[in-house]
Write an enzyme that holds these catalytic residues in place. Structure first.
Site, PDB file in Angstrom:
ATOM      1  N   ASP A 221       0.703  -1.227   2.911  1.00 21.50           N
ATOM      2  CA  ASP A 221       0.777  -0.106   1.965  1.00 21.50           C
ATOM      3  C   ASP A 221       0.993   1.212   2.713  1.00 21.50           C
ATOM      4  OD1 ASP A 221      -0.300   1.693  -0.431  1.00 21.50           O
ATOM      5  OD2 ASP A 221      -0.071  -0.337  -1.238  1.00 21.50           O
TER       6      ASP A 221
ATOM      7  N   LYS B 240       6.971  -2.269  -2.540  1.00 20.23           N
ATOM      8  CA  LYS B 240       6.173  -1.588  -3.577  1.00 20.23           C
ATOM      9  C   LYS B 240       6.676  -0.151  -3.629  1.00 20.23           C
ATOM     10  CE  LYS B 240       1.369  -0.274  -4.591  1.00 20.23           C
ATOM     11  NZ  LYS B 240      -0.001  -0.382  -4.070  1.00 20.23           N
ATOM     12  N   TRP B 241       7.250   0.212  -4.766  1.00 22.12           N
ATOM     13  CA  TRP B 241       7.903   1.520  -4.932  1.00 22.12           C
ATOM     14  C   TRP B 241       6.958   2.429  -5.709  1.00 22.12           C
ATOM     15  CZ3 TRP B 241      13.428   2.551  -4.141  1.00 22.12           C
ATOM     16  CH2 TRP B 241      13.829   3.816  -4.594  1.00 22.12           C
ATOM     17  N   ASP B 242       6.357   3.378  -4.989  1.00 24.86           N
ATOM     18  CA  ASP B 242       5.307   4.201  -5.589  1.00 24.86           C
ATOM     19  C   ASP B 242       5.849   5.574  -5.987  1.00 24.86           C
ATOM     20  OD1 ASP B 242       2.741   4.852  -6.372  1.00 24.86           O
ATOM     21  OD2 ASP B 242       1.823   4.405  -4.443  1.00 24.86           O
ATOM     22  N   MET B 243       5.094   6.304  -6.771  1.00 28.66           N
ATOM     23  CA  MET B 243       5.477   7.649  -7.220  1.00 28.66           C
ATOM     24  C   MET B 243       4.185   8.328  -7.648  1.00 28.66           C
ATOM     25  SD  MET B 243       6.446   9.486 -10.245  1.00 28.66           S
ATOM     26  CE  MET B 243       7.681  10.644 -10.689  1.00 28.66           C
TER      27      MET B 243
ATOM     28  N   GLY C 181       1.040   5.686  -8.996  1.00 28.04           N
ATOM     29  CA  GLY C 181      -0.408   5.861  -9.025  1.00 28.04           C
ATOM     30  C   GLY C 181      -0.981   4.818  -9.965  1.00 28.04           C
ATOM     31  N   GLY C 182      -0.608   3.549  -9.740  1.00 28.29           N
ATOM     32  CA  GLY C 182      -0.939   2.485 -10.687  1.00 28.29           C
ATOM     33  C   GLY C 182       0.124   2.447 -11.765  1.00 28.29           C
TER      34      GLY C 182
ATOM     35  N   ASP D  32       7.124   0.935 -17.900  1.00 33.73           N
ATOM     36  CA  ASP D  32       7.991   0.984 -19.073  1.00 33.73           C
ATOM     37  C   ASP D  32       9.173   0.048 -18.876  1.00 33.73           C
ATOM     38  OD1 ASP D  32      10.205   2.526 -17.719  1.00 33.73           O
ATOM     39  OD2 ASP D  32       8.579   3.980 -17.513  1.00 33.73           O
TER      40      ASP D  32
ATOM     41  N   GLU E  66     -17.428 -17.104  -0.678  1.00 33.96           N
ATOM     42  CA  GLU E  66     -16.338 -16.358  -1.335  1.00 33.96           C
ATOM     43  C   GLU E  66     -14.980 -16.786  -0.778  1.00 33.96           C
ATOM     44  OE1 GLU E  66     -18.552 -12.131  -2.470  1.00 33.96           O
ATOM     45  OE2 GLU E  66     -17.847 -12.462  -0.425  1.00 33.96           O
TER      46      GLU E  66
HETATM   47  C1  DGJ Z   1      -1.093   4.799  -5.373  1.00 33.45           C
HETATM   48  C2  DGJ Z   1      -0.986   3.335  -5.593  1.00 33.45           C
HETATM   49  O1  DGJ Z   1      -1.187   3.007  -6.925  1.00 33.45           O
HETATM   50  C3  DGJ Z   1      -1.965   2.624  -4.665  1.00 33.45           C
HETATM   51  O2  DGJ Z   1      -1.976   1.258  -4.933  1.00 33.45           O
HETATM   52  C4  DGJ Z   1      -1.569   2.924  -3.250  1.00 33.45           C
HETATM   53  O3  DGJ Z   1      -0.324   2.364  -2.980  1.00 33.45           O
HETATM   54  C5  DGJ Z   1      -1.544   4.421  -3.024  1.00 33.45           C
HETATM   55  N1  DGJ Z   1      -0.766   5.102  -4.004  1.00 33.45           N
HETATM   56  C6  DGJ Z   1      -1.026   4.739  -1.653  1.00 33.45           C
HETATM   57  O4  DGJ Z   1      -0.885   6.076  -1.454  1.00 33.45           O
END
Ligand code: DGJ
Length: 733
Positions: free
Chosen positions: A367, A477-480, A529-530, A535, A615
């Site tokens: 990540d 994983k393409w975040d924003m 951010g999750g 959409d 676990e």
């Molecule tokens: C927001 C994402 O939703 C998290 O899972 C993680 O990737 C952080 N950003 C990293 O900055």
């Protein structure tokens, strides 16, 4: 033929397998909406229309002698502007003469085999035998503005896709201030609105409220579809339940600013207008230019909310999601975010991967924090070169080590953003959204790149392509991680700044189009951010989206419940994280976290090295169980057995294979209670006369017994216990 146009009567009828949609072109060439609902066969529904002299509802020019005829009361397919329909408009504009008027009259209908495409925008698709397109051309004779209404009729899927195109065929520029994708006037009926509001870490919370004589608006002006509201809503009759009753869904295939407005008119009809938000929107159409709206997907059923969800799940999987992964089992992944945050080295990541592999995990995802000067969230975004000093190795050598364990490798990126002090930010200040002479607002200490600028798109395309070409990366994983402010594009003249938000989205889609086409084998997971951009627009490119930054299993019950109304379960990224949970501090059993995460695209997000031996054994068996269940999550029907929003002591859901040979029921007990009453559940969707063995006690029942008599569960005690019950058809010799 699913589309019929009777030129004599002016009736236009769309048929899907279970629904009818009827329009009518009247003598004035005004296009009416007559009906959308259960199939009614070949009927002329004009007599349902109700004409009356409704005071203060004006008559169009030339119609003054008939006071019963007013645009204010006619149910319309799309509105004009400023000519006596005082309800929420679908369009607002300024003509070259300064007026705000548009009077659209029907000109012609065109039939096109297969599904229309929308230039530069994500949209549903289908083969010629699955879908037909109708184009209705209307014109405002005075200005030459032409309105093309597009209808994609998916007969078997019971979905009608709509969009609109505005073409300036006149000689002077026209400025659009609002251009909705669709207007839907429901002449009759009492409706309740189901919508999915929320916030960061608590997305898509179902709320159900009656519509009243007012305008109810769902909107985002955040530059992303947002955590706050989702561009999907349902209108349902007051008595509609999961299993019975009428409901109608509207889902925008768009990821930026949007608006959905619902108005009950003075005469009791209901209007729905959906499309790009008019907040800050202004789009200039020079002569010869056109503007295409995003698509909205309508679906209708009289068989309750579960059926409506099933229609959307199947439709999105078959006709919206394009990824080669869409029908494939997803690798069980481990993500290091909640295990390490920014504090890692290559060796630490390798050790997490090694332990995970030993327990059966298939992919390691690295990540945030592997690039530039990124040891916290204050710096580094935009500098997409590997921080070898931090990793203690090159990215390719880390990937090789992880692959030598027999695992795939995935990587996090956040391409749309830039940190103020980053090399990219310093070198290209003009690429940042920021108004001249003002210091832009930061959020999570970052700024937004102007993806409306083609240079930025080309740059990101080059950098990301190089990353994917030079490294064997199986997943992105393409975040924003922020919403947009200071939306001023240095690539646009000052009088066209009203285009900046939408041009940003067009740039994002262009970039995703290029990358997903060039790297079709990569599994992309969207994230903002999750679930801040969860959409159908994003799902066109990414087959799954990180559902929420809240990994607390008990909160996830509500988040996943809300998400399931419109979006396929397999599209929800869902992970087992540490306990106590990092967002809520709540402790839940490892088994419960597994049960909840298995309702989506399953993975882990913690350091498995820190688990107890017991676990660790659970990890092995969870992965084995998920492998068994994944076909159900991929293609099964989803049944919400309880309403997770209600304050009940347990939440339950079920998946059933399309051939009804296998089902899985999950139950999470939120409050075991003292001297508890029994928990009893009735299953759904099984074949009445098939015989099934349930894994709880090994008993065999008919499907009818499981659905009508149900199952009584053993008493569950302690903190948040959970159960998973497999129900499998018994093959009799
Ligand atoms: C927001 C994402 O939703 C998290 O899972 C993680 O990737 C952080 N950003 C990293 O900055």
């Amino acid at each position: 033929m699913s589309i019929q146009f009777d030129k004599t009567t002016g009736l236009i009828t769309l048929h899907t397998q279970d629904t009818t949609y009827q329009m009518w072109v009247d003598e004035q060439k005004v296009l009416h909406h007559l009906y959308y609902g259960p199939s009614v066969g070949d009927c002329d529904l004009r007599p349902l229309e109700y004409y009356t002299d409704c005071g203060f509802s004006p008559q169009p020019a030339g119609m003054s002698r008939d006071r019963t005829y007013s645009l204010d009361n006619i149910s319309q397919e799309y509105t004009g502007a400023g000519l006596g329909d005082f309800r929420v408009p679908a369009i607002q504009l300024q003509q070259a003469d300064g007026s705000h008027l548009a009077d659209f009259r029907f000109e012609r209908a065109e039939f096109v085999p297969g599904k229309y495409k929308l230039e530069g925008l994500p949209a549903s698709f289908g083969e010629e035998e699955e879908c037909e397109t109708l184009e209705l051309v209307l014109g405002d004779a005075h200005s030459g503005l032409c309105l093309v209404l597009l209808y994609g009729v998916f007969e078997k899927a019971n979905v009608i896709a709509r969009a609109a195109r505005l073409e300036n065929k006149g000689e002077k520029p026209i400025v659009l201030h609002k251009a909705a994708s669709a207007c839907l006037d429901l002449p009759f009926g009492q409706w309740e609105l189901l919508h999915f509001h929320g916030r960061h870490c608590m997305e898509r919370q179902l709320e159900r409220t009656p519509l009243s004589h007012s305008v109810q608006t769902l909107r985002s002006a955040r530059g992303a579809s947002s955590h706050h509201h989702n561009p999907f809503a349902v209108l349902a009759s007051p008595d509609t339940t999961e299993q019975t009753g009428e409901c109608l869904g509207a889902m925008l295939v768009y990821s930026g600013n949007f608006k959905m407005e619902f108005e009950v008119s003075q005469m009791g009809s209901t209007r729905l207008v959906a499309g790009i938000s008019d907040d800050f929107f202004a789009w200039t159409l020079e002569p010869g230019q056109s503007f295409t709206t995003p698509e909205v997907l309508f679906s209708y059923t009289s068989e309750g909310l579960e059926q409506l969800s099933a229609q959307y799940h199947q439709f999105l999987q078959n006709h919206v999601v394009r990824s080669s992964w869409k029908n494939k089992p997803r690798p069980v992944l481990i993500n290091n975010w909640e295990a390490t945050y920014f504090d890692f080295t290559g060796e630490k990541i390798y050790q997490i991967a090694r332990q995970a592999k030993e327990l059966g995990v298939e992919m390691m995802v690295l990540d945030d924090g592997w690039f530039g000067q990124r040891s916290n969230d204050l710096t580094g975004l935009g500098d997409w070169f590997v921080n070898e000093e931090k990793l203690g190795c090159s990215l390719s050598s880390l990937i090789t080590r992880i692959q030598s364990l027999g695992m795939k490798f995935g990587l996090w990126v956040e391409p749309e953003m830039v940190s103020p002090g980053s090399q990219l930010g310093q070198e290209h200040p003009q690429w940042v959204l920021s108004a001249p002479g003002r210091n832009p607002v930061t959020s999570r200490s970052q700024l937004v790149l102007d993806l409306g600028n083609p240079e930025v798109v080309d740059y990101l395309d080059r950098v990301l392509s190089q990353l994917l070409e030079e490294n064997d990366i199986a997943y992105i994983k393409w975040d924003m991680n922020r919403n947009m402010t200071d939306v001023y594009s240095h690539a646009l003249p000052k009088e066209r700044q009203g285009e900046a938000y939408h041009r940003y989205m067009l740039g994002v889609y262009e970039l995703l189009e290029r990358l997903t086409t060039r790297f079709p084998h990569v599994l992309f997971e969207g994230c903002a951010g999750g679930g801040g951009r969860f959409d159908a627009g994003m799902l066109h490119y990414f087959p799954q989206i990180w559902c929420s930054d809240d990994t607390d299993a008990i909160h996830r019950l509500k988040i996943q419940h809300g998400t399931s109304f419109g979006y396929p379960p397999i599209s929800m990224g869902s992970h087992v994280s540490a306990s106590p949970n990092h967002q809520t501090g709540r402790s839940t059993p490892f088994a419960t976290r597994g049960v909840v995460a298995m309702a989506g695209a399953f993975g882990y997000e913690l350091d498995l090295q820190l688990l107890t031996q017991e676990e660790k054994e659970q990890v092995r068996s969870q992965i084995a169980t998920y492998k068994r269940l994944q076909p159900l999550v991929l293609e099964g029907r989803y049944h919400r057995l309880t309403n997770a929003m209600e304050d009940s002591c347990f939440t339950a859901w079920q998946f059933t294979m399309p051939d009804k040979s296998l089902a899985a029921v999950s139950v999470v007990c939120k409050d075991p209670g003292a001297n508890p009453m029994p928990i009893h559940i009735k299953l759904r969707g099984l074949a009445a006369d098939k015989r099934y063995r349930e894994s709880l006690n090994g008993n065999v029942y008919t499907g009818a017994a499981l659905c009508h008599a149900g199952l009584t569960l053993p008493i569950m005690a302690g903190d948040y216990p959970a159960l998973q019950i497999l129900v499998e058809e018994v093959q009799e010799d």
